[in-house]
Motif scaffolding. Sequence first.
Motif, PDB file in Angstrom:
ATOM      1  N   VAL A  25       0.997  -1.092  -0.042  1.00  0.00           N
ATOM      2  CA  VAL A  25      -0.012  -0.109   0.069  1.00  0.00           C
ATOM      3  C   VAL A  25       0.697   1.291   0.081  1.00  0.00           C
ATOM      4  CG1 VAL A  25      -1.780   1.254   1.226  1.00  0.00           C
ATOM      5  CG2 VAL A  25      -1.858  -1.037   1.208  1.00  0.00           C
ATOM      6  N   ILE A  26       1.958   1.279   0.719  1.00  0.00           N
ATOM      7  CA  ILE A  26       2.728   2.295   0.853  1.00  0.00           C
ATOM      8  C   ILE A  26       3.440   2.734  -0.519  1.00  0.00           C
ATOM      9  CG2 ILE A  26       5.000   3.152   1.895  1.00  0.00           C
ATOM     10  CD1 ILE A  26       4.268   1.655   4.273  1.00  0.00           C
ATOM     11  N   ARG A  27       3.863   1.796  -1.218  1.00  0.00           N
ATOM     12  CA  ARG A  27       4.520   1.744  -2.408  1.00  0.00           C
ATOM     13  C   ARG A  27       3.350   2.622  -3.521  1.00  0.00           C
ATOM     14  NH1 ARG A  27       6.880  -3.326  -1.470  1.00  0.00           N
ATOM     15  NH2 ARG A  27       9.045  -3.116  -0.957  1.00  0.00           N
ATOM     16  N   THR A  28       2.380   2.117  -3.446  1.00  0.00           N
ATOM     17  CA  THR A  28       1.360   2.809  -4.288  1.00  0.00           C
ATOM     18  C   THR A  28       0.945   4.177  -4.310  1.00  0.00           C
ATOM     19  OG1 THR A  28       0.230   0.552  -5.453  1.00  0.00           O
ATOM     20  CG2 THR A  28      -1.127   2.615  -5.399  1.00  0.00           C
ATOM     21  N   HIS A  87      -5.642   3.607   5.567  1.00  0.00           N
ATOM     22  CA  HIS A  87      -5.793   2.125   4.889  1.00  0.00           C
ATOM     23  C   HIS A  87      -5.783   1.243   5.698  1.00  0.00           C
ATOM     24  CE1 HIS A  87      -5.741  -0.860   1.837  1.00  0.00           C
ATOM     25  NE2 HIS A  87      -5.797  -0.095   0.653  1.00  0.00           N
ATOM     26  N   PRO A  88      -6.565  -0.213   5.997  1.00  0.00           N
ATOM     27  CA  PRO A  88      -6.477  -0.999   6.925  1.00  0.00           C
ATOM     28  C   PRO A  88      -5.805  -2.271   6.366  1.00  0.00           C
ATOM     29  CG  PRO A  88      -8.623  -1.097   5.949  1.00  0.00           C
ATOM     30  CD  PRO A  88      -7.763   0.038   5.337  1.00  0.00           C
ATOM     31  N   GLY A  89      -5.501  -2.275   4.996  1.00  0.00           N
ATOM     32  CA  GLY A  89      -4.727  -3.386   4.439  1.00  0.00           C
ATOM     33  C   GLY A  89      -5.741  -4.733   4.596  1.00  0.00           C
ATOM     34  N   TYR A 276     -22.572  -1.295  -1.110  1.00  0.00           N
ATOM     35  CA  TYR A 276     -21.141  -1.585  -0.932  1.00  0.00           C
ATOM     36  C   TYR A 276     -20.285  -0.179  -1.806  1.00  0.00           C
ATOM     37  CZ  TYR A 276     -16.719  -3.947  -0.009  1.00  0.00           C
ATOM     38  OH  TYR A 276     -15.498  -4.255   0.657  1.00  0.00           O
ATOM     39  N   VAL A 277     -18.991  -0.026  -1.207  1.00  0.00           N
ATOM     40  CA  VAL A 277     -18.191   1.005  -1.883  1.00  0.00           C
ATOM     41  C   VAL A 277     -16.928   0.654  -1.635  1.00  0.00           C
ATOM     42  CG1 VAL A 277     -17.317   3.498  -1.757  1.00  0.00           C
ATOM     43  CG2 VAL A 277     -19.685   2.960  -1.530  1.00  0.00           C
ATOM     44  N   GLY A 278     -16.039   0.385  -2.881  1.00  0.00           N
ATOM     45  CA  GLY A 278     -14.602   0.187  -2.633  1.00  0.00           C
ATOM     46  C   GLY A 278     -14.431  -1.278  -3.193  1.00  0.00           C
ATOM     47  N   ALA A 279     -13.264  -2.008  -2.608  1.00  0.00           N
ATOM     48  CA  ALA A 279     -12.862  -3.138  -3.141  1.00  0.00           C
ATOM     49  C   ALA A 279     -13.273  -4.120  -2.285  1.00  0.00           C
ATOM     50  CB  ALA A 279     -11.221  -3.085  -3.075  1.00  0.00           C
ATOM     51  N   GLY A 280     -13.928  -5.431  -2.815  1.00  0.00           N
ATOM     52  CA  GLY A 280     -14.517  -6.341  -1.854  1.00  0.00           C
ATOM     53  C   GLY A 280     -14.365  -7.557  -2.695  1.00  0.00           C
ATOM     54  N   GLU A 309      -4.813  -8.087 -10.628  1.00  0.00           N
ATOM     55  CA  GLU A 309      -4.070  -6.874 -11.127  1.00  0.00           C
ATOM     56  C   GLU A 309      -3.304  -7.329 -12.196  1.00  0.00           C
ATOM     57  OE1 GLU A 309      -3.121  -4.120  -7.502  1.00  0.00           O
ATOM     58  OE2 GLU A 309      -1.667  -5.380  -7.555  1.00  0.00           O
ATOM     59  N   MET A 310      -2.474  -8.731 -12.335  1.00  0.00           N
ATOM     60  CA  MET A 310      -1.813  -9.116 -13.334  1.00  0.00           C
ATOM     61  C   MET A 310      -2.425  -9.334 -14.702  1.00  0.00           C
ATOM     62  SD  MET A 310       1.445  -9.397 -12.297  1.00  0.00           S
ATOM     63  CE  MET A 310       2.664 -10.530 -12.366  1.00  0.00           C
ATOM     64  N   VAL A 311      -3.779  -9.917 -14.491  1.00  0.00           N
ATOM     65  CA  VAL A 311      -4.538 -10.433 -15.627  1.00  0.00           C
ATOM     66  C   VAL A 311      -5.276  -9.089 -16.361  1.00  0.00           C
ATOM     67  CG1 VAL A 311      -4.569 -12.597 -15.192  1.00  0.00           C
ATOM     68  CG2 VAL A 311      -6.274 -11.418 -14.241  1.00  0.00           C
ATOM     69  N   THR A 312      -5.680  -8.122 -15.266  1.00  0.00           N
ATOM     70  CA  THR A 312      -6.598  -6.773 -15.808  1.00  0.00           C
ATOM     71  C   THR A 312      -5.898  -5.882 -15.991  1.00  0.00           C
ATOM     72  OG1 THR A 312      -6.833  -6.189 -13.494  1.00  0.00           O
ATOM     73  CG2 THR A 312      -8.521  -7.782 -14.219  1.00  0.00           C
ATOM     74  N   GLY A 313      -4.406  -5.737 -15.578  1.00  0.00           N
ATOM     75  CA  GLY A 313      -3.683  -4.433 -15.858  1.00  0.00           C
ATOM     76  C   GLY A 313      -4.065  -3.386 -14.914  1.00  0.00           C
ATOM     77  N   LEU A 314      -5.074  -3.597 -13.800  1.00  0.00           N
ATOM     78  CA  LEU A 314      -5.360  -2.359 -12.987  1.00  0.00           C
ATOM     79  C   LEU A 314      -4.600  -2.575 -11.649  1.00  0.00           C
ATOM     80  CD1 LEU A 314      -9.235  -2.929 -13.743  1.00  0.00           C
ATOM     81  CD2 LEU A 314      -7.936  -1.209 -14.507  1.00  0.00           C
ATOM     82  N   ASP A 315      -4.443  -1.421 -10.911  1.00  0.00           N
ATOM     83  CA  ASP A 315      -3.786  -1.192  -9.605  1.00  0.00           C
ATOM     84  C   ASP A 315      -5.163  -1.230  -8.773  1.00  0.00           C
ATOM     85  OD1 ASP A 315      -2.637  -0.311  -7.264  1.00  0.00           O
ATOM     86  OD2 ASP A 315      -0.963   0.489  -8.172  1.00  0.00           O
ATOM     87  N   LEU A 316      -5.326  -2.253  -7.991  1.00  0.00           N
ATOM     88  CA  LEU A 316      -6.240  -2.361  -7.008  1.00  0.00           C
ATOM     89  C   LEU A 316      -6.406  -1.120  -5.832  1.00  0.00           C
ATOM     90  CD1 LEU A 316      -7.627  -6.026  -6.995  1.00  0.00           C
ATOM     91  CD2 LEU A 316      -7.779  -4.120  -8.752  1.00  0.00           C
ATOM     92  N   VAL A 317      -5.043  -1.058  -5.579  1.00  0.00           N
ATOM     93  CA  VAL A 317      -4.871  -0.192  -4.337  1.00  0.00           C
ATOM     94  C   VAL A 317      -5.225   1.252  -4.748  1.00  0.00           C
ATOM     95  CG1 VAL A 317      -3.205   0.632  -2.495  1.00  0.00           C
ATOM     96  CG2 VAL A 317      -3.048  -1.695  -3.166  1.00  0.00           C
TER      97      VAL A 317
END
Length: 675
Positions: A25-28, A87-89, A276-280, A309-317
């Motif tokens: 999370v910190i890197r993104t 961000h709770p991880g 819902y809102v966000g990633a789940g 992330e690898m198959v969609t090319g998206l950064d989920l964070v």
Amino acid sequence: MGAEIVNRAIETLLVANRGEIACRVIRTAKSMGIRTVAVYSEADEDAPHVRIADDARLIGPAPVGESYLSIDAILDAAKNSGADAIHPGYGFLSENAKFAESCENAGLIFVGPPAKAIEQMGNKAESKRLMISAGVPCVPGYEDHDQSEEAFVGAAEQIGYPVMVKAAAGGGGRGMRFVEDAAALPEALTLARSEAENAFGSGELILEKAILRPRHVEIQVFADHHGNTLHLGERDCSVQRRHQKVVEEAPSPAVDETLRAKIGAAAVEAAKAVGYVGAGTVEFLLDEDQNFYFLEMNTRLQVEHPVTEMVTGLDLVEMQLRVAQGEALGIVQDEVQLTGHAIEVRLYAEDPVENFLPSTGSIELWSLSDGHGIRVDDGIATGQQVSPFYDPMLAKIIAHGGTRDITRQRLAEALGRTALFGPANNRDFLISVLQEPVFAAGQATTAFIDEVFAGGYSAPVPNLSDALAAAVLRFIWARDKAHAASGRVSKALLNWSSRAPVGAQFQLSTATETFSVSVSADGGKYCVRANEQEFEVEHLDGENNRARLKIDGAVVEAAYLVLDDRLFVANGQNTWEWAVHRAGDAEPDQTGADGRILAPMHGRVIDVFTLKGANIETGDRLATLEAMKMQHQISAPTAGTIKAVHVSAGDQVAADDLLLEIEPEETERSEIESR
């Protein structure tokens, strides 16, 4: 989340977690120009996530209840560091509705769903009732408020055995028991409730019909504040041990486009049902007839999110952070494309040979070799201590490729170039899993490990070639150490002597094998004698604890480390820990006292079930030890009489501490017969 903290850019993000997810999370966040704050316990003062953050705050002692689970300590750290978002991880407080609400009340952006959604989906009983009303397929079970043993016994009879006992408030395999018949149910309820109370602070349980040999398929969902909800395809997480995931992949080998659309639509409906809102992640069980059943919803980022992330090319964070700031997703369902295949393995500090018993201790060497299509998410470093206070997962290694088989082979090769010396770990086991024909064929179910490794995992036995490599590596280490201390000797003179060839004799031992080996050097080549045979070994090159050797024409690549009389070697398939003794050294003491029950790891004694003088049988439960968020039963290895009990419930113990002593039955009989 309240409207007053939406549509506000995040300037300083506090990451309320540790290890690899905190680093991730910190890197993104830093790549987005967001200032980052790490929190740490006294046990994590020198951890990598602390070093890479812009700021770091101590939040308490090592136990999670006094640090990473302390809402007050984390909110104080946010206030004192100037953070405006948290961000709770995953794990810890990530699915704690009270924490999300507390962040909101403190005027902080909580990077996650609304507290109400966490509360509704965080309880397996309530979420299942909600999904049934929303028309989402669910596993038959019992999720009522009556928590009496009588209610569970009656429900289990109605559902039909086998059943699963599950903690209503948690996940990750904790508070979960598989029950085959009525006789085993009462003890399963007791153990599951105790483990759930310790792990989640709630002893509420549910029952579910056990679906034998299913696939564990989950859907990544994402929603924003503007009413947009979509899914990013599925992940297959069927390879598990003790109901905890070991290998994950995307897409699932068992899911085609038609099924993906159906199960994805059900996941989206589940998310919409709770606003819902966000990633789940909505988790399902998939049976052999392609029927799918709602299992639970994880209202957070998942450990296995990198394969998506690898198959969609998206950064989920990045998507999480943008949604938390009030931005729209910026993508619609038809634009989600899955390209290639991705597989992730979890590197755990645990011993597969000892039924995956968690391990602790110093990381003597953490070394990996990145390759094409390889990603490593880690939060460890050489010299770091693996603590008994936290989850044993240390790193994730992920591969991506054009096809599943290319990806699988690429990942196995990357693991072969990875070395983790110190605590027992599952590197070699993961390589074996990837190479198993059932997994290679894409046919693994949740029963895979129990079926393929039915007799347990047995560590391979080193062969003569392994011993030859170990002897030469140990010789090279000693030579280089002597050269470093010499000061004036040219490297060109290494292995050179005006008299007889430079040489040494070793006895190399593992837990199962011993080899007597002599090594003599001539330039970059070595004459090695073992088992009355002579071999030529050539040192091709190497540095930084890595070497390439040629043994009778075959090239061997290995990482290695020498610590006093121990030699660690990891090649492409196996990791060995050799005990090394030079000629003339005293033999190692192999004696041990029968009947001494030692702690298998650091931890806390939850209960002791026996007393001094008690007669016991082999396999009797003696004590329960809690370590690395799991409870472990200590059983009697032999029949006899309890000679001494050295611990009580609540005691903290270190690995190899003496817990109990047994007077073995055989000893008692022999004493009687001698009178």
